[in-house]
Write a protein that holds these residues in place. Sequence first.
Motif, PDB file in Angstrom:
ATOM      1  N   GLU A   1       1.484 -13.949  25.301  1.00  0.00           N
ATOM      2  CA  GLU A   1       0.119 -13.746  24.807  1.00  0.00           C
ATOM      3  C   GLU A   1      -0.803 -13.277  25.941  1.00  0.00           C
ATOM      4  OE1 GLU A   1      -2.019 -17.126  23.172  1.00  0.00           O
ATOM      5  OE2 GLU A   1      -3.253 -15.834  21.911  1.00  0.00           O
TER       6      GLU A   1
ATOM      7  N   ASP B   1      -2.555 -20.627  15.685  1.00  0.00           N
ATOM      8  CA  ASP B   1      -2.105 -19.912  14.476  1.00  0.00           C
ATOM      9  C   ASP B   1      -1.418 -20.870  13.498  1.00  0.00           C
ATOM     10  OD1 ASP B   1      -1.735 -16.685  15.664  1.00  0.00           O
ATOM     11  OD2 ASP B   1      -1.946 -18.357  17.042  1.00  0.00           O
TER      12      ASP B   1
ATOM     13  N   ASP C   1      -2.032  -9.634  21.842  1.00  0.00           N
ATOM     14  CA  ASP C   1      -2.065 -10.909  21.113  1.00  0.00           C
ATOM     15  C   ASP C   1      -0.699 -11.160  20.442  1.00  0.00           C
ATOM     16  OD1 ASP C   1      -2.848 -13.250  19.987  1.00  0.00           O
ATOM     17  OD2 ASP C   1      -4.438 -12.409  18.740  1.00  0.00           O
TER      18      ASP C   1
ATOM     19  N   ASP D   1       1.454 -13.694  20.097  1.00  0.00           N
ATOM     20  CA  ASP D   1       1.789 -14.822  19.210  1.00  0.00           C
ATOM     21  C   ASP D   1       1.248 -14.572  17.799  1.00  0.00           C
ATOM     22  OD1 ASP D   1      -0.889 -15.236  19.972  1.00  0.00           O
ATOM     23  OD2 ASP D   1      -0.733 -17.412  19.763  1.00  0.00           O
ATOM     24  N   THR D   2       0.045 -14.033  17.734  1.00  0.00           N
ATOM     25  CA  THR D   2      -0.581 -13.824  16.429  1.00  0.00           C
ATOM     26  C   THR D   2       0.037 -12.633  15.684  1.00  0.00           C
ATOM     27  OG1 THR D   2      -2.582 -14.828  17.287  1.00  0.00           O
ATOM     28  CG2 THR D   2      -2.811 -13.521  15.289  1.00  0.00           C
TER      29      THR D   2
END
Length: 345
Positions: free
Chosen positions: A27, A59, A296, A298-299
Amino acid sequence: GGPASLSRFRGALVAAVLGDCVGGEFEGAEEVPMESVLQHLNSLDDETKGNGVLEYSDDTAMARCVVQSLLTRTGFDEQDMARRFAKEYSASPGRGYGSGVIQVLKKLSSPQLSDVYQPARDQFNGRGSFGNGGAMRAAPFALAFPDLDDVKRFAHLGAMLTHSCSLGYNGAVLQALAVHLSLQGALDLPQQFISRLITEMEEVEANEATRNDARILKEAEKPFCERLHRVRDLMGKSKVSIEEVINELGNGIAALHSVPTAIFCVLHCLEPRECLPESYGGVERTIAYSLALGGDTDTIACMAGAIAGAHYGIEAIPQSWIKCCEGAEDAHEDAKRLKMLFLQS
Ligand code: 8NA
Ligand code: MG
Ligand code: MG
């Protein structure tokens, strides 16, 4: 499994958790060589390393609140959901929340609060957040409601608890729509899938609030539609570089720069790719590719994971990955309860 099979519900909820957990490693990284991604993912299979637990972040923390609220209230209850977000944040504030949303979560814990949507409206001088925090937790709405209008309406309202800018909540609607269609088997026909998303978003973005926010932020009149057209253009190209994907679609924390990107990751990885191991199935390809975009991670991997998991089903997910990720077993169980709610609705 067939449309809306239990395997698809489980695939969606579990792969979202995996994307978040394995994506945390990268991330915020500007460049992520595929070699590093594969090394990280290979380490999940390495039993000698004792399958260390990869923790989930904001998340999954917020998606779990959405799931528990929908299940407990057997439908959408904004008061209950807001309370759960606030409680979760105060119990585990270190999950990597965006710097803005923390203020909302603190205000939501006040017992004097009469309108649970007000703290979100007050963000960024009244313009509201356009971050992807609403979209990253939108998948459960598609797993709880079979009706398309319910999916759109509740994904919107669920996002509005923290994200009142149209570029934030419309991203959540798009993400929920993508999971809804994937659950029905729509990714068997990728061209029709993207056309359908564009048609739906044309309607979702046809209002004054969207036009206003888009004008202020100097975006196209219908920002998500414009991005989905770019996704479709990229799908038509025989070779697409990572750099091109980042330039055209983005990899950032804005919903506009990450939800269409996640959708592209799923579409691009429907077939085997030269840069990815032949042994990988579709979910593994999608998550690996998402991480290689950087930003980003992880998202984007969480959102792409949910869409891909709804397509390939739980059988496509390696057990070793599930064992490594905090919350993956819970997601496996919660998916079953969501399916019961879905059938009841
Ligand atoms: P958010 O609502 O705080 O938005 C994220 C950021 O976007 C804000 O902090 C602002 O910088 C910017 N932003 C959003 N709306 C506006 C606006 N109207 N005007 C100006 N700037 C704006 O958080 P969120 O829930 O949307 O989260 C988005 C992402 O940030 C998620 O990926 C989440 O994981 C988080 N994040 C955390 C870390 C970390 O510290 N681990 C790193 C990157 C991202
Ligand atoms: Mg996160
Ligand atoms: Mg993130």
